[in-house]
Write an enzyme that holds these catalytic residues in place. Structure first.
Site, PDB file in Angstrom:
ATOM      1  N   LYS A   1       0.832  -1.202   0.000  1.00  0.00           N
ATOM      2  CA  LYS A   1       0.000   0.000   0.000  1.00  0.00           C
ATOM      3  C   LYS A   1       0.865   1.250   0.000  1.00  0.00           C
ATOM      4  CE  LYS A   1      -3.780  -0.713   2.350  1.00  0.00           C
ATOM      5  NZ  LYS A   1      -4.388  -1.018   3.663  1.00  0.00           N
TER       6      LYS A   1
ATOM      7  N   ARG B   1      -3.410   2.964   8.441  1.00  0.00           N
ATOM      8  CA  ARG B   1      -3.668   1.776   7.625  1.00  0.00           C
ATOM      9  C   ARG B   1      -2.492   0.820   7.678  1.00  0.00           C
ATOM     10  NH1 ARG B   1      -4.685   4.557   1.874  1.00  0.00           N
ATOM     11  NH2 ARG B   1      -5.874   2.668   1.422  1.00  0.00           N
TER      12      ARG B   1
ATOM     13  N   GLY C   1      -6.864 -10.398   7.193  1.00  0.00           N
ATOM     14  CA  GLY C   1      -6.468 -10.920   8.500  1.00  0.00           C
ATOM     15  C   GLY C   1      -5.584  -9.932   9.229  1.00  0.00           C
TER      16      GLY C   1
ATOM     17  N   MET D   1      -4.753  -5.855  10.405  1.00  0.00           N
ATOM     18  CA  MET D   1      -5.611  -4.877  11.058  1.00  0.00           C
ATOM     19  C   MET D   1      -6.443  -4.090  10.058  1.00  0.00           C
ATOM     20  SD  MET D   1      -4.748  -1.699  13.496  1.00  0.00           S
ATOM     21  CE  MET D   1      -5.056  -0.515  12.194  1.00  0.00           C
TER      22      MET D   1
ATOM     23  N   ARG E   1      -3.185  -1.573  -6.605  1.00  0.00           N
ATOM     24  CA  ARG E   1      -2.422  -2.820  -6.518  1.00  0.00           C
ATOM     25  C   ARG E   1      -2.851  -3.720  -7.663  1.00  0.00           C
ATOM     26  NH1 ARG E   1      -5.597  -4.713  -1.136  1.00  0.00           N
ATOM     27  NH2 ARG E   1      -7.637  -4.539  -2.039  1.00  0.00           N
TER      28      ARG E   1
ATOM     29  N   HIS F   1      -7.480 -33.767   5.232  1.00  0.00           N
ATOM     30  CA  HIS F   1      -7.391 -35.009   4.467  1.00  0.00           C
ATOM     31  C   HIS F   1      -8.228 -34.935   3.191  1.00  0.00           C
ATOM     32  CE1 HIS F   1      -8.694 -39.155   3.447  1.00  0.00           C
ATOM     33  NE2 HIS F   1      -7.419 -39.437   3.698  1.00  0.00           N
TER      34      HIS F   1
ATOM     35  N   ARG G   1       2.612 -48.157 -20.495  1.00  0.00           N
ATOM     36  CA  ARG G   1       2.705 -49.306 -19.580  1.00  0.00           C
ATOM     37  C   ARG G   1       2.028 -50.515 -20.190  1.00  0.00           C
ATOM     38  NH1 ARG G   1       0.997 -45.158 -15.072  1.00  0.00           N
ATOM     39  NH2 ARG G   1      -0.172 -44.618 -16.939  1.00  0.00           N
TER      40      ARG G   1
ATOM     41  N   ARG H   1       7.448 -49.468 -22.015  1.00  0.00           N
ATOM     42  CA  ARG H   1       8.123 -50.152 -20.906  1.00  0.00           C
ATOM     43  C   ARG H   1       7.701 -51.615 -20.881  1.00  0.00           C
ATOM     44  NH1 ARG H   1       6.745 -48.389 -14.885  1.00  0.00           N
ATOM     45  NH2 ARG H   1       4.809 -49.468 -15.393  1.00  0.00           N
TER      46      ARG H   1
ATOM     47  N   SER I   1      14.923 -42.798 -18.296  1.00  0.00           N
ATOM     48  CA  SER I   1      13.711 -42.103 -17.880  1.00  0.00           C
ATOM     49  C   SER I   1      13.598 -42.285 -16.369  1.00  0.00           C
ATOM     50  CB  SER I   1      12.491 -42.693 -18.594  1.00  0.00           C
ATOM     51  OG  SER I   1      11.331 -42.055 -18.124  1.00  0.00           O
TER      52      SER I   1
ATOM     53  N   GLY J   1      11.986 -42.810 -13.096  1.00  0.00           N
ATOM     54  CA  GLY J   1      10.720 -43.262 -12.519  1.00  0.00           C
ATOM     55  C   GLY J   1      10.699 -42.777 -11.086  1.00  0.00           C
TER      56      GLY J   1
ATOM     57  N   ASN K   1       8.357 -42.155  -8.975  1.00  0.00           N
ATOM     58  CA  ASN K   1       7.500 -42.756  -7.950  1.00  0.00           C
ATOM     59  C   ASN K   1       8.296 -43.789  -7.170  1.00  0.00           C
ATOM     60  OD1 ASN K   1       5.595 -41.247  -9.243  1.00  0.00           O
ATOM     61  ND2 ASN K   1       4.376 -42.966  -9.974  1.00  0.00           N
TER      62      ASN K   1
ATOM     63  N   CYS L   1       9.244 -39.847 -16.049  1.00  0.00           N
ATOM     64  CA  CYS L   1       7.904 -40.354 -16.322  1.00  0.00           C
ATOM     65  C   CYS L   1       7.119 -40.610 -15.036  1.00  0.00           C
ATOM     66  CB  CYS L   1       7.962 -41.613 -17.173  1.00  0.00           C
ATOM     67  SG  CYS L   1       8.779 -42.986 -16.371  1.00  0.00           S
TER      68      CYS L   1
ATOM     69  N   TYR M   1      13.094 -33.837 -21.319  1.00  0.00           N
ATOM     70  CA  TYR M   1      11.633 -33.748 -21.386  1.00  0.00           C
ATOM     71  C   TYR M   1      11.012 -34.194 -20.070  1.00  0.00           C
ATOM     72  CZ  TYR M   1      11.557 -38.842 -21.985  1.00  0.00           C
ATOM     73  OH  TYR M   1      11.703 -40.181 -21.783  1.00  0.00           O
TER      74      TYR M   1
END
Ligand code: ADP
Ligand code: MG
Ligand code: MG
Length: 927
Positions: A41, A111, A120, A122, A355, A473, A583, A661, A812, A814, A816, A879, A899
């Site tokens: 501000k 302000r 949140g 003042m 703003r 959750h 896959r 794969r 590649s 993986g 996971n 991947c 990639y």
């Protein structure tokens, strides 16, 4: 703390540091670039003053003062108060008014203003400096007694609530009672004497609640207000907001002291808020509202219904023209849509805030494209301004606007996961599964969800909870599985006993089986099945334009994970440049195939052993020969089916690379569950006997049972133990390639081996595969071009990537599995269990399966460097699911991958994120 620019002008100061930056009279000591120090501000007010726009004079006390105030145990740094007095004296001089002067009083607003605009913090205190004496001056000067008392009662009310912590309802009730007693609806209908009595009453409330008289000394008022702004930085709401938005707690807030201008001086006065363009559609026209004869927050507080800004053109044409010119100038100056606050005092316009305005996804995209067209911003800036989540939002189905307008709204909660969901309400996860099993669309309604509800969430169209925030959750899981979710809908009372829910606010209720519609983008819940409109990529030219610019900017390619031709085609229409993961085992599960696969698995081990014996020159007995025959028959059926699948994929991706794969999961995944089969056989035995088949199946399941299947016989290990899997898949891929090529297509095959930890695993698999490839080539009489590579998803594989690269054309990642194995977490167990708690309690900053962990990224970097050291042209991609996550994509850019590959629906998001990552790394190189 970020660097701040040096002050435009020096300013003498009593405090050890310079804490004050003033503006007014067409100049300013600060500027728009000083948000860190002056807050958003303050920086905006300084910048507007520098630009010669009409802003009431004032000054900013810096964020540093706030931090030093707390460092000193909530004491103003010594000398600061003297500097504030000095700055006030300057404001008095430039306005010709006196702070506390009963004849010609200066009033100010106090302000808060942090670097990031923060609900949140003042609230603003207006009209500070008023007391019974200065009030008389104000009345005499304006000749408007009602205005004077209105300003005063507002001040007591605001100061009482905000600075002295008097509950706001006390004042509200008193005001309501007074209006009621006078038989009026609006506070503008109260007379001067009503307001005077009200002010007295308010002061009585302050005395009663705080045990002290309302402060009359303007300087004491100022001192208390400044400290209240500082204190609000660590207020609970502000703290929660920062936690949620990951804003650091050590930034501090600035305090702005601004000369009051009055929008409540009659019908030639007013106050308003406006955007320089439409923040919901992006249309390039002023958009906003104003109220005549009103002050401060009246417009947003809904005290009276405000007017459209366009009406100002008729009400006050000159002011409207001036405002429009200013809006245009500010937009050009900031090169972005602005959110403006203004006040008109007796026909004179004052700007109180500017703003960058918040906007919907649709507006963000339209604005950015328009502004490039107007020459306001560059393509790079346009691309940089769109949030990846906005792209995601634009591709989800939305409720039809007309349908919303007519719908009956039940309640509003947190917009936890975007998108529109329509379904019949169910109140239990098991019910959700039952209903969905009968082909019903359901929305799962819970007080809150737990991991036990996951199966219900997975089949629901959307999720609605009464409790829990944006990291609950329900919210986390919903976002993860891409379901719309409205969470923490506090007004909703969910009653499991009667299977119904009711809003305490709207009174609207629904019960099990009723259709409801929830909008995860806005947090709104409606009764009935609202019509939705599919978000069609083809119909969004502006989004396509942004992504086309992103394509020009990005370095990394964007590929997709697709197992079927339809998915491949979908991804291609979204701009995918290849398949990074196809896959094959998904093809094993479809329809009749599962039976064939099971048939092969039942005899796989026996047949493989027998073949080895035959190869060593031994003769096979009848059982062995039969196992081999059964196995080979099943495998060749599979081979033919797979070849058909691959032909479809190659055709869909004609001319683009396709990484296939070879079989990855443990074999038990294709068989019935051990317990179920055991129960089936045992039951059958007790009533006369189980079938030979069922007993054989049970024996096989038992023999394949592993303690830790994720760490057991899977990936390349499986191919090495049962080489026929590698053989038939290689043949299917290469013959598909030959067939498609013969038909005039351009298939580009890359065969990928999963789960390699030691170079020998890959070398051995490669020998097997190459000898099969030679056989295929010989049989077809052509040479086939294919690449051979591996996944890097075992930490040992990453650490020995230099050796592995000798045997591979590409890697590649993986991620996971690499994440599972680096953390030693089993993903299924972790995500369904302790991981949520870990994130909630801050043991882990984020879910590492969602956002690439830095240690995992570090392992990838090791593999990249080692791999390229062996083979400079090695092609590198990712991947894992991280390939569609913007933060992770940025890490892939930094690591230097070629990639990213992600699910088809993430492709547009990944195109944008890859471009943004490239912009960041270019900026870093330029530093
Ligand atoms: P927020 O951060 O909530 O936007 P502001 O500090 O902008 O709070 O103040 C809210 C409103 O109070 C502004 O929109 C404006 O209408 C009014 N206001 C603030 N300062 C002044 C002032 N000096 N003169 C007149 N009105 C003011
Ligand atoms: Mg404001
Ligand atoms: Mg894997």
């Amino acid at each position: 703390m970020a660097q701040t620019t040096s002050p435009v002008t020096d300013r003498a100061h009593q405090a050890a540091k310079r804490y004050i930056y003033a503006w007014g009279g067409g100049t300013a000591e600060g500027s728009g670039g000083m948000k860190d120090l002056l807050g958003g501000k303050g920086a905006g007010l300084a910048e507007m003053s520098l630009a010669g726009l009409p802003t009431p004079p004032g000054f900013t006390i810096t964020t540093e003062a706030c931090n030093d105030y707390f460092a000193a145990g909530e004491q103003l740094p010594s000398g600061l108060w003297d500097d504030v007095l000095q700055a006030m004296a300057e404001v008095e001089r430039s306005t010709g008014k006196g702070f506390g002067d009963a004849k010609n009083p200066l009033l100010v607003s106090v302000r808060s203003g942090a670097k990031f605009s923060m609900p949140g913090m003042m609230d603003t205190v207006l009209n500070l400096g008023l007391n019974e004496a200065t009030l008389q001056g104000l009345v005499a000067l304006t000749g408007n007694e009602r205005f004077g008392w209105d300003a005063y009662r507002r001040f007591v009310q605001m100061f009482g609530r905000i600075v002295l912590d008097v509950p706001g309802e006390r004042f509200d009730h008193a005001l309501e009672a007074r209006k009621h007693a006078r038989g009026v609806q609006l506070d503008t209908e109260l007379s001067a004497s009503d307001l005077r009595e009200l002010a007295e009453e308010f002061k009585g409330i302050v005395r009663e609640v705080t045990g002290r008289d309302f402060p009359t000394d303007p300087y004491e008022q100022l001192d208390l207000a400044i400290k209240a702004v500082f204190a609000s930085w660590f207020g609970k709401r502000a703290r929660d907001y920062r936690n949620f938005n990951k804003i650091p707690h050590d930034l501090g807030t600035a305090v702005n002291v601004v000369t009051m201008v009055f929008g409540n001086m009659g019908d030639d006065s007013g106050t308003g808020v406006a955007f320089t363009r439409n923040p919901s559609t992006g249309e390039p026209a002023l958009f906003g509202e104003y109220l005549t004869n009103a002050q401060g927050e009246d417009v947003v507080a809904g005290i009276r219904t405000p007017q459209q800004i366009s009406n100002l053109r008729d009400d006050m044409p000159a002011v409207y023209d001036e405002f429009q010119t200013i809006a245009r100038r500010l937009e050009r100056h900031y090169r972005d849509m602005q959110d403006l606050e203004f006040t008109i005092e007796r026909g004179r316009l004052y700007m109180l805030q500017t703003r960058s305005g918040k906007r919907t996804a649709a507006a963000a995209v339209k604005l950015a494209v328009d502004m490039v067209g107007e020459g306001l911003i560059s393509k790079e800036e346009a691309v940089g301004r769109i949030e990846p989540a906005q792209v995601d939002q634009l591709l989800r189905a939305q409720f039809d606007r007309a349908a919303i307008a007519q719908a009956s709204r039940v309640a509003k909660g947190l917009n936890a996961s975007p998108g529109a969901a329509v379904g019949r309400a169910v109140f239990d996860a098991d019910d959700a599964v039952d209903w969905a099993g009968r082909g019903e669309r359901v929305v799962l309604v819970r007080v809150e969800t737990s991991p036990d509800d996951f199966h219900g969430m997975a089949v629901a169209q959307g999720i609605l909870t009464a409790r829990g925030g944006a990291t609950s959750h329900a919210a986390v899981v919903a976002r993860q599985i891409g379901k719309p979710c409205v969470a923490g809908c506090a007004e909703l009372v969910v009653d499991y006993a009667t299977r119904s829910a009711r809003s305490t606010d709207s009174g609207v209720a629904f019960k099990e089986g009723d259709w409801i519609s929830l909008d995860g983008t806005t947090g709104e819940v409606y009764l009935g099945a609202l019509a939705t409109v599919e978000a069609r990529f083809e119909d969004q030219p502006e989004l396509q334009q942004i992504l086309a610019w992103a394509d020009e900017i990005r370095r990394m390619e964007v590929w997709t994970n697709a197992d079927k031709p339809e998915e491949a085609a979908q991804a291609r229409s979204y701009g995918a440049q290849g398949i990074g993961l196809c896959r094959t085992e998904h093809m094993f599960r479809e329809g009749e195939r599962l039976e064939i696969v099971r048939g092969a698995i039942l005899v796989a081990n026996a047949a493989t052993r027998a073949k080895a014996r035959a190869a060593a020159g031994e003769t096979l007995d009848a059982d062995e020969s039969e196992a081999v025959a059964r196995f080979d028959a099943a495998m060749s059926t599979l081979e033919a089916l797979q070849q058909g699948d691959f032909e479809g994929i190659f055709r869909a991706m004609d001319g683009l690379p396709v990484v296939i794969r070879l079989i990855d999961p443990p074999l038990h995944e294709f068989l019935p569950n051990l317990e179920e089969q055991l129960v089936k056989v045992t039951r059958a035995e007790s009533v006369g006997g189980a079938s030979e088949e069922d007993r054989e199946l049970l024996a096989t399941i038992k023999s394949l049972h592993e303690q830790n299947p994720m760490l057991g016989l899977r990936g390349c290990r499986l191919g090495l133990m049962i080489p026929d899997f590698v053989r038939i898949q290689t043949r299917a891929i290469l013959n598909a390639q030959i067939a498609v090529k013969r038909a005039g297509g351009n298939p580009i095959a890359k065969i990928m081996i999963p789960l390699v930890g030691h170079v020998n695993e890959l070398a051995r698999t490669r020998q097997l595969l190459e000898s099969e490839a030679k056989a295929v080539e010989a049989a077809a009489g052509v040479e086939v071009d294919y690449k051979f590579g591996t996944m890097i998803e075992v930490p040992r594989g990453a650490l020995t990537a230099d050796e592995i690269a000798r045997e591979a054309d590409f890697f590649s990642f993986g991620t996971n599995d690499l994440t599972q194995m680096t953390f030693g977490f089993s993903r299924d167990d972790a995500e369904g269990g302790f991981l949520l708690k870990y994130v909630e309690e801050g043991i882990l900053p984020v879910n590492p399966f969602q956002t690439l962990d830095d240690a995992v990224a570090g392992l990838m970097k090791v593999a990249v460097d080692k791999g390229r050291a062996t083979k400079p042209g090695l092609e590198l991609g990712i991947c894992g699911e991280h390939g569609g996550d913007p933060e992770s994509i940025a890490k892939c850019e930094a690591i230097g991958l070629d990639y990213v590959s992600c699910s088809p629906f993430r492709v547009p998001v990944a195109r944008l994120a890859a471009a943004q990552a490239a912009l960041v790394s270019m900026a870093e190189r330029d530093k």
